[in-house]
Write a protein that holds these residues in place. Sequence first.
Motif, PDB file in Angstrom:
ATOM      1  N   GLN A 184      -4.819 -14.018 -13.246  1.00 56.20           N
ATOM      2  CA  GLN A 184      -3.877 -13.048 -13.816  1.00 56.20           C
ATOM      3  C   GLN A 184      -4.543 -11.702 -14.097  1.00 56.20           C
ATOM      4  N   GLY A 185      -5.684 -11.717 -14.801  1.00 56.49           N
ATOM      5  CA  GLY A 185      -6.381 -10.465 -15.080  1.00 56.49           C
ATOM      6  C   GLY A 185      -6.964  -9.824 -13.831  1.00 56.49           C
ATOM      7  N   LYS A 186      -7.393 -10.656 -12.895  1.00 58.87           N
ATOM      8  CA  LYS A 186      -7.938 -10.154 -11.634  1.00 58.87           C
ATOM      9  C   LYS A 186      -6.889  -9.362 -10.866  1.00 58.87           C
ATOM     10  N   GLN A 187      -5.623  -9.813 -10.956  1.00 60.60           N
ATOM     11  CA  GLN A 187      -4.547  -9.112 -10.255  1.00 60.60           C
ATOM     12  C   GLN A 187      -4.354  -7.700 -10.804  1.00 60.60           C
ATOM     13  N   LEU A 188      -4.578  -7.538 -12.107  1.00 63.71           N
ATOM     14  CA  LEU A 188      -4.506  -6.196 -12.688  1.00 63.71           C
ATOM     15  C   LEU A 188      -5.683  -5.344 -12.221  1.00 63.71           C
ATOM     16  N   ALA A 189      -6.876  -5.923 -12.233  1.00 63.04           N
ATOM     17  CA  ALA A 189      -8.076  -5.170 -11.839  1.00 63.04           C
ATOM     18  C   ALA A 189      -7.985  -4.682 -10.393  1.00 63.04           C
ATOM     19  N   LYS A 190      -7.224  -5.386  -9.544  1.00 61.00           N
ATOM     20  CA  LYS A 190      -7.081  -4.976  -8.140  1.00 61.00           C
ATOM     21  C   LYS A 190      -6.439  -3.602  -7.989  1.00 61.00           C
ATOM     22  N   LEU A 191      -5.661  -3.207  -8.992  1.00 59.57           N
ATOM     23  CA  LEU A 191      -4.934  -1.948  -8.866  1.00 59.57           C
ATOM     24  C   LEU A 191      -5.844  -0.728  -8.874  1.00 59.57           C
ATOM     25  N   THR A 192      -7.123  -0.922  -9.193  1.00 57.71           N
ATOM     26  CA  THR A 192      -8.053   0.218  -9.123  1.00 57.71           C
ATOM     27  C   THR A 192      -8.238   0.688  -7.686  1.00 57.71           C
ATOM     28  N   ARG A 193      -7.728  -0.061  -6.731  1.00 61.38           N
ATOM     29  CA  ARG A 193      -7.670   0.407  -5.351  1.00 61.38           C
ATOM     30  C   ARG A 193      -6.697   1.581  -5.217  1.00 61.38           C
ATOM     31  N   PHE A 194      -5.706   1.645  -6.111  1.00 60.86           N
ATOM     32  CA  PHE A 194      -4.661   2.660  -6.006  1.00 60.86           C
ATOM     33  C   PHE A 194      -4.709   3.700  -7.126  1.00 60.86           C
ATOM     34  N   TYR A 195      -5.278   3.332  -8.276  1.00 62.96           N
ATOM     35  CA  TYR A 195      -5.311   4.225  -9.429  1.00 62.96           C
ATOM     36  C   TYR A 195      -6.717   4.223 -10.031  1.00 62.96           C
ATOM     37  N   ASP A 196      -6.980   5.217 -10.878  1.00 63.61           N
ATOM     38  CA  ASP A 196      -8.224   5.177 -11.636  1.00 63.61           C
ATOM     39  C   ASP A 196      -8.114   4.081 -12.697  1.00 63.61           C
ATOM     40  N   PRO A 197      -9.245   3.524 -13.166  1.00 64.85           N
ATOM     41  CA  PRO A 197      -9.193   2.376 -14.077  1.00 64.85           C
ATOM     42  C   PRO A 197      -8.424   2.624 -15.369  1.00 64.85           C
ATOM     43  N   LEU A 198      -8.521   3.818 -15.952  1.00 67.13           N
ATOM     44  CA  LEU A 198      -7.809   4.081 -17.193  1.00 67.13           C
ATOM     45  C   LEU A 198      -6.288   4.028 -16.989  1.00 67.13           C
ATOM     46  N   VAL A 206       0.839  -1.202   0.000  1.00 65.85           N
ATOM     47  CA  VAL A 206       0.000   0.000   0.000  1.00 65.85           C
ATOM     48  C   VAL A 206       0.877   1.257   0.000  1.00 65.85           C
ATOM     49  N   HIS A 207       1.880   1.259   0.849  1.00 66.40           N
ATOM     50  CA  HIS A 207       2.789   2.403   0.938  1.00 66.40           C
ATOM     51  C   HIS A 207       3.588   2.585  -0.347  1.00 66.40           C
ATOM     52  N   ALA A 208       3.994   1.462  -0.961  1.00 69.06           N
ATOM     53  CA  ALA A 208       4.796   1.525  -2.181  1.00 69.06           C
ATOM     54  C   ALA A 208       4.020   2.179  -3.320  1.00 69.06           C
ATOM     55  N   TYR A 209       2.754   1.802  -3.486  1.00 71.40           N
ATOM     56  CA  TYR A 209       1.962   2.417  -4.549  1.00 71.40           C
ATOM     57  C   TYR A 209       1.747   3.909  -4.296  1.00 71.40           C
ATOM     58  N   GLU A 210       1.612   4.291  -3.041  1.00 68.82           N
ATOM     59  CA  GLU A 210       1.476   5.718  -2.717  1.00 68.82           C
ATOM     60  C   GLU A 210       2.731   6.487  -3.118  1.00 68.82           C
ATOM     61  N   MET A 211       3.902   5.944  -2.782  1.00 65.91           N
ATOM     62  CA  MET A 211       5.147   6.643  -3.092  1.00 65.91           C
ATOM     63  C   MET A 211       5.456   6.623  -4.587  1.00 65.91           C
ATOM     64  N   ALA A 212       5.091   5.543  -5.270  1.00 67.89           N
ATOM     65  CA  ALA A 212       5.319   5.485  -6.715  1.00 67.89           C
ATOM     66  C   ALA A 212       4.591   6.623  -7.420  1.00 67.89           C
ATOM     67  N   GLN A 213       3.390   6.927  -6.946  1.00 65.43           N
ATOM     68  CA  GLN A 213       2.630   8.024  -7.538  1.00 65.43           C
ATOM     69  C   GLN A 213       3.168   9.381  -7.096  1.00 65.43           C
ATOM     70  N   LYS A 214       3.537   9.490  -5.835  1.00 63.78           N
ATOM     71  CA  LYS A 214       4.035  10.756  -5.303  1.00 63.78           C
ATOM     72  C   LYS A 214       5.276  11.218  -6.066  1.00 63.78           C
ATOM     73  N   TYR A 215       6.171  10.282  -6.404  1.00 65.31           N
ATOM     74  CA  TYR A 215       7.429  10.642  -7.064  1.00 65.31           C
ATOM     75  C   TYR A 215       7.421  10.341  -8.561  1.00 65.31           C
ATOM     76  N   ASN A 216       6.249   9.995  -9.082  1.00 65.70           N
ATOM     77  CA  ASN A 216       6.075   9.811 -10.525  1.00 65.70           C
ATOM     78  C   ASN A 216       7.080   8.806 -11.095  1.00 65.70           C
ATOM     79  N   ILE A 217       7.190   7.667 -10.422  1.00 67.26           N
ATOM     80  CA  ILE A 217       8.109   6.618 -10.865  1.00 67.26           C
ATOM     81  C   ILE A 217       7.505   5.876 -12.056  1.00 67.26           C
ATOM     82  N   HIS A 218       8.335   5.501 -13.016  1.00 65.18           N
ATOM     83  CA  HIS A 218       7.886   4.626 -14.101  1.00 65.18           C
ATOM     84  C   HIS A 218       7.492   3.290 -13.471  1.00 65.18           C
ATOM     85  N   THR A 219       6.202   3.040 -13.378  1.00 63.97           N
ATOM     86  CA  THR A 219       5.731   1.868 -12.642  1.00 63.97           C
ATOM     87  C   THR A 219       5.041   0.884 -13.575  1.00 63.97           C
ATOM     88  N   GLY A 220       5.573  -0.335 -13.616  1.00 60.42           N
ATOM     89  CA  GLY A 220       4.948  -1.405 -14.372  1.00 60.42           C
ATOM     90  C   GLY A 220       4.189  -2.332 -13.449  1.00 60.42           C
TER      91      GLY A 220
END
Length: 502
Positions: A415-429, A386-400
């Motif tokens: 596999q696809g479900k794991q990608l969909a989970k990221l909407t907890r941290f980012y907008d879907p687009l 949770v903290h890592a995704y916050e900092m990745a956005q704060k410092y605009n890291i190239h995040t894959g």
Amino acid sequence: MQNALRKTRQHQGLFALAGTTSGKIQRRRGCDCGGTIMQILHARVMADMSRRQFLGGAIAMAAAFSGMTRSVGATTSSATPKTPPRPVVIHNCRLFDGTGKKPQQGLKLVLRGAMIEDIIPESEPVNDAELIDAGGKLLMPGLIDVHWHTMLAAINQVTAMTSDVGYLYLVAAKEAQNTLLRGFTTIRDPGGPAFALKRAIDEGIIDGPRIYPSGAMISQTSGHGDFRMRSDLPRAGAADLALVERVGVAMIADGADEVLRRVREQLMLGASQIKVLAGGGVASMYDPLDSTQYTEAELKAAVAAASDWNTYVMAHVYTPTGIQRCIRAGVKSIEHGQLADEESVKMMADTDTWWSLQPFLQDEDANFYPDDMRRQAQHEVAQGTVHAYEMAQKYNIHTGWGTDVLFNANNTRTQGKQLAKLTRFYDPLTVLKQGTGMNGEYVALSGARNPYPHTLGKLEKGAYADLIIADGDPEKNLDFVADPEQNFHLIMKNGVVYKNLL
């Protein structure tokens, strides 16, 4: 059995086996070099060819299974898909191009062979084209997973350690088909003997995603890739390689010179990038999560070898100490890193280091560990995620984004479900951009060693024709990506249709 395998490969249009036999006959008839040295060299070459034929035979057997498991008709392609000679036009769609912008209407995609030839207005005519009506559905790039173990995802660790290598390839070939039918047209393999599988897919022997192989993971003694038993220690200087080394899962290297050697071996085999293990992990047999692995000198040796080959090093590492050491050594991709502190993330930003993160959240899709020590380590990583995704956005890291499903056949289908989970941290687009366009840029870090040099993960002129037609609205959510069987109506890779329910 050998004759059957030879016929299978000839039927596929591959005459390597027959050519080998022919070369052998010519050598016997035309060569008068009967000296001892030439006999030894000849025996060694023949032994190597026999080993390659065995692996090729395993892949040929997988090809037979591939033909048997496909459905016929509109559901999937034929066993030997052919590129249509005419341009293909996909129209009546909502086009998501992989850049994170909202889907656009009024456009159509023109494909020619394996490539996207153009994106033009819906009203513009294309002569003599084969039309695909998307029915107003979403048209998007094929998905990309930058941390997917093609050889190790669908088996458990005991099976990996005890099975014939032929069996491992057969399981991996079947899982490669499943991966493609989940909409993943490209993956970056962060460790394992994926070279033969990649070749078989590229040659059309079996269906599967494009593979960016790392080859064997480079690990220190007692490191994250040391799968030996305690009874195997101590290792004598001239001792045989361990089983995982012989199979190509991991290579144990201690000292800068040995690291150089093992990295160069993987590059010779065809690695598009190198994977080093620079810290502990949750599932490790010996190394604790907080351990730091490889000295800076050893890491620099790996980076130097990869840089000389015009590619880069990716590093499995979690802790701030390990992350900072990797960055100082020139590593370009941090794999995991969920325990990073702010100083480490600032270093990533300052050095343009990429970050491959996974949604390790200790949820229903996580690996189960029976012991308290690993469950506690798993909990620590979940909190750090949770903290890592916050900092990745704060410092605009190239995040894959990647999954890192390992030794868990039940989790491959998530596999696809794991990608969909990221909407907890980012907008879907933004999430869908990570799984397509951003990850396409990620795999292209391999530079001159890039096995697929055109654009991946985006729908644009000159990109590969890897795409999906789906029921879903990425402006609202990514639930549709979690259930590809129901929601993905067409899957195309390299201009070839592998699923079509339109």
